[in-house]
Enzyme design. Structure first.
Site, mmCIF file in Angstrom:
data_model
loop_
_atom_site.group_PDB
_atom_site.id
_atom_site.type_symbol
_atom_site.label_atom_id
_atom_site.label_comp_id
_atom_site.label_asym_id
_atom_site.label_seq_id
_atom_site.Cartn_x
_atom_site.Cartn_y
_atom_site.Cartn_z
ATOM 1 N N GLU A 6 25.824 16.602 36.885
ATOM 2 C CA GLU A 6 25.335 15.240 36.550
ATOM 3 C C GLU A 6 26.336 14.883 35.215
ATOM 4 O O GLU A 6 25.641 13.999 34.652
ATOM 5 C CB GLU A 6 23.960 15.070 36.252
ATOM 6 C CG GLU A 6 23.602 16.614 35.185
ATOM 7 C CD GLU A 6 22.103 16.042 35.428
ATOM 8 O OE1 GLU A 6 21.304 15.479 33.995
ATOM 9 O OE2 GLU A 6 21.012 17.057 35.272
ATOM 10 N N CYS B 129 19.520 17.936 37.447
ATOM 11 C CA CYS B 129 19.489 19.546 37.474
ATOM 12 C C CYS B 129 19.642 19.844 39.281
ATOM 13 O O CYS B 129 19.299 21.526 38.623
ATOM 14 C CB CYS B 129 18.241 20.005 36.674
ATOM 15 S SG CYS B 129 18.743 19.802 34.997
ATOM 16 N N HIS C 28 14.402 26.554 37.138
ATOM 17 C CA HIS C 28 14.759 25.596 36.507
ATOM 18 C C HIS C 28 14.469 25.809 34.760
ATOM 19 O O HIS C 28 13.755 24.985 34.194
ATOM 20 C CB HIS C 28 14.899 24.662 36.705
ATOM 21 C CG HIS C 28 15.601 23.094 36.165
ATOM 22 N ND1 HIS C 28 17.017 23.124 35.229
ATOM 23 C CD2 HIS C 28 14.821 22.546 35.372
ATOM 24 C CE1 HIS C 28 16.584 22.128 34.329
ATOM 25 N NE2 HIS C 28 15.832 21.872 34.548
HETATM 26 P P1 HMG Z 1 8.540 17.225 21.352
HETATM 27 O O1 HMG Z 1 7.637 15.962 21.597
HETATM 28 O O2 HMG Z 1 9.591 17.061 19.986
HETATM 29 O O3 HMG Z 1 7.737 18.020 21.173
HETATM 30 O O4 HMG Z 1 9.837 17.185 22.549
HETATM 31 P P2 HMG Z 1 6.525 18.560 20.890
HETATM 32 O O5 HMG Z 1 5.537 17.783 19.751
HETATM 33 O O6 HMG Z 1 5.052 18.219 22.527
HETATM 34 O O7 HMG Z 1 6.355 19.981 20.566
HETATM 35 C C1 HMG Z 1 6.837 20.886 21.879
HETATM 36 C C2 HMG Z 1 5.730 22.310 21.290
HETATM 37 O O8 HMG Z 1 5.570 22.777 20.235
HETATM 38 C C3 HMG Z 1 4.426 22.070 21.875
HETATM 39 O O9 HMG Z 1 3.734 23.413 22.666
HETATM 40 C C4 HMG Z 1 4.013 22.099 19.715
HETATM 41 O O10 HMG Z 1 2.614 22.443 20.717
HETATM 42 C C5 HMG Z 1 4.756 23.686 19.566
HETATM 43 P P3 HMG Z 1 3.144 22.880 24.012
HETATM 44 O O11 HMG Z 1 1.908 22.242 23.364
HETATM 45 O O12 HMG Z 1 3.763 21.900 24.780
HETATM 46 O O13 HMG Z 1 3.028 23.840 24.474
HETATM 47 N N1 HMG Z 1 4.483 23.545 18.451
HETATM 48 C C6 HMG Z 1 4.641 24.831 17.405
HETATM 49 N N2 HMG Z 1 4.435 25.716 18.018
HETATM 50 C C7 HMG Z 1 4.784 26.709 17.581
HETATM 51 N N3 HMG Z 1 5.606 26.467 15.665
HETATM 52 C C8 HMG Z 1 5.047 25.249 15.245
HETATM 53 C C9 HMG Z 1 5.138 23.884 16.477
HETATM 54 N N4 HMG Z 1 5.204 22.994 16.330
HETATM 55 C C10 HMG Z 1 5.386 22.179 17.560
HETATM 56 N N5 HMG Z 1 5.352 24.437 13.706
HETATM 57 C C11 HMG Z 1 10.273 18.025 25.058
HETATM 58 C C12 HMG Z 1 9.646 17.757 23.406
HETATM 59 C C13 HMG Z 1 10.041 18.734 25.224
HETATM 60 C C14 HMG Z 1 9.660 16.610 25.514
HETATM 61 C C15 HMG Z 1 10.993 17.426 23.885
HETATM 62 O O14 HMG Z 1 12.505 17.924 23.565
HETATM 63 C C16 HMG Z 1 12.520 16.332 25.098
HETATM 64 O O15 HMG Z 1 12.087 15.437 25.632
HETATM 65 N N6 HMG Z 1 13.626 17.157 25.946
HETATM 66 C C17 HMG Z 1 14.377 17.020 27.308
HETATM 67 C C18 HMG Z 1 13.142 16.510 27.933
HETATM 68 C C19 HMG Z 1 12.977 17.636 29.233
HETATM 69 O O16 HMG Z 1 13.834 18.973 28.526
HETATM 70 N N7 HMG Z 1 12.347 17.958 29.875
HETATM 71 C C20 HMG Z 1 11.922 18.770 30.351
HETATM 72 C C21 HMG Z 1 10.935 18.787 32.252
HETATM 73 S S1 HMG Z 1 12.582 17.672 32.704
HETATM 74 C C22 HMG Z 1 13.231 18.292 33.531
HETATM 75 O O17 HMG Z 1 13.439 19.722 33.623
HETATM 76 C C23 HMG Z 1 14.991 17.895 34.281
HETATM 77 C C24 HMG Z 1 15.902 18.268 33.167
HETATM 78 O O18 HMG Z 1 16.386 19.191 32.712
HETATM 79 C C25 HMG Z 1 17.133 17.075 33.063
HETATM 80 C C26 HMG Z 1 17.685 17.116 35.067
HETATM 81 O O19 HMG Z 1 17.154 17.305 35.560
HETATM 82 O O20 HMG Z 1 18.723 16.807 35.220
HETATM 83 C C27 HMG Z 1 15.530 17.701 31.771
#
Ligand code: HMG
Length: 390
Positions: free
Chosen positions: A79, A111, A233
């Protein structure tokens, strides 16, 4: 006839940034990145690596002369391709000296691209059992400095040969898949960075897994107890865990323990590379096979592929008797050991160093990049690739 993965290799650039250091510089508790997201190191691609060179470097380590003769189809899942018209597969075909009587194409669905390529390859081998297909999954994941997705970037590629009587994993017949129009992650043609609705993307990933897993169970008659491991993935290593958790709840205790332990092993390489989009599922498979040395022949391995937008698929394979002989474990250990850490300011400078888009000529310093295959520059809008090992 058994059809499946005969060989599997991967490549990631020689530079990485430490996630603890990235968190500190972003004023974020490092636990969020290392535990909450589950990442330790993030690959940083120098300007001399793009999706073509990453894929070519991954394929270089697995192909011998006999493979190059037998391959008559190169399918490149990406992609983050480099051209809207010419397929990245054609460049790799030339760089590696593959049989000229071959087809070469690029496929795209976020992906999911490499999985689509594998399924297409399976059909090709069923019709042409003497040939081999080279499948590539290669990407550079970019969300932007200081963005919410920054900690889930990465870069790398996998290369797989698909053949009859495969050395590593015979793919089983039943497969479950689905498509739904979801705006969870996308990248318009004018942008070099992805747009994402992080929360929605997580929800969709989990929902897609639950749905295709149910569909697969109904189609195949297999249950969790029939699996030695399930690979995912992995946009970040916590993601698969979140999807697996609700599905595991009904399984007997020993099955839960086994699948959780093997999931952990399957995330090792991804934890140190980051998201490589199309290649991520297969990097996780490599991690499992290379890091868990006592996986028994005949074991059933599940694979969950998810490509935002969105398409999901669950399929499975059976480990072949001498699969360990086909792995590149030592070469991958060296690749990780030889990587060099960059500071956060150095990572930011590399991130900002992009190629010209106005047609101007550029010559890049490929001596700084230890990779065998590099992008040496652009002349008259044409990318100039070099294979130093030729
Ligand atoms: P965010 O809002 O920065 O993070 O986004 P959050 O607030 O949701 O926190 C993440 C986790 O860290 C949470 O745990 C928190 O509790 C924890 P969860 O509730 O999820 O179990 N946390 C802590 N843990 C320990 N110590 C601490 C602490 N503070 C918080 N101090 C997000 C995270 C992944 C959404 C963001 O990085 C993002 O948007 N990433 C890109 C999108 C993505 O990866 N999506 C995944 C599914 S889609 C997919 O897989 C397709 C993709 O590969 C693309 C394609 O297909 O081409 C992305």
């Amino acid at each position: 006839m058994n059809i499946g993965i005969d060989k599997i290799g991967f490549y990631t650039p020689h530079l990485y940034v430490d996630m603890n250091e990235l968190a500190v510089s972003r004023d974020i508790d490092p636990g969020k990145f290392t535990i909450g997201i589950g990442q330790e190191k993030m690959a940083v691609p120098p300007v001399t690596q793009d999706s073509v060179t990453l894929a070519a470097n991954a394929a270089l380590e697995i192909l011998d002369d006999a493979d190059k003769e037998q391959i008559d189809f190169v399918i490149f899942g990406t992609e983050t391709g480099v051209d809207s018209s010419k397929s990245a597969a054609v460049y790799v075909h030339e760089l590696l000296g593959i049989n000229p009587n071959a087809r070469a194409i690029e496929v795209k669905q976020a992906c999911y691209g490499a999985t689509a390529a594998i399924q297409m390859a399976k059909g090709h081998i069923a019709l042409n059992p003497e040939s081999k297909v080279l499948v590539l999954g290669s990407d550079i994941a970019r969300y932007g400095l200081n963005s919410s997705g920054e900690a889930t970037q990465g870069a790398g590629a996998v290369a797989l040969t698909i053949s009859a009587n495969p050395g590593i994993l015979a793919l089983e017949e039943k497969s479950a898949y689905m498509t739904a129009d979801v705006m969870d992650f996308w990248r318009p043609v004018y942008s070099d960075k992805a747009f994402v609705d992080g929360k929605l993307s997580n929800e969709q990933y989990i929902e897609f897994f639950a749905k295709v897993w149910k569909q697969y169970k109904d189609k195949s008659g297999f249950d969790l107890k029939d699996f030695e491991a399930i690979t995912f993935h992995l946009p970040y290593t916590k993601m698969g865990k979140k999807a697996l958790k609700p599905v595991l709840a009904d399984a007997p205790e020993n099955v839960q323990e086994r699948l959780k332990a093997n999931y952990q092993v399957s995330t090792n390489y991804n934890r140190n590379v980051g998201n490589i989009y199309t290649g991520s599922l297969y990097l996780s498979l490599i991690s499992l096979l290379e890091q868990k040395e006592d996986l028994e022949r005949g074991s059933r391995i599940g694979l969950f592929s998810y490509g935002s937008g969105a398409v999901g698929e669950f399929f499975s394979g059976i480990l072949q008797p001498n699969y360990r002989d086909y792995l590149k474990t030592e070469s991958h250990r060296n690749m990780f050991a030889l990587r060099k850490k960059v500071t956060v300011p150095e990572y930011e400078a590399i991130f900002e160093e992009t190629l010209p888009t106005d047609g101007s000529t550029v010559k890049l310093d490929i001596e700084m990049d230890p990779a065998k295959i590099c992008l040496a520059g652009i002349t008259e809008n044409m990318r100039q690739y070099v294979n130093k090992s030729k």
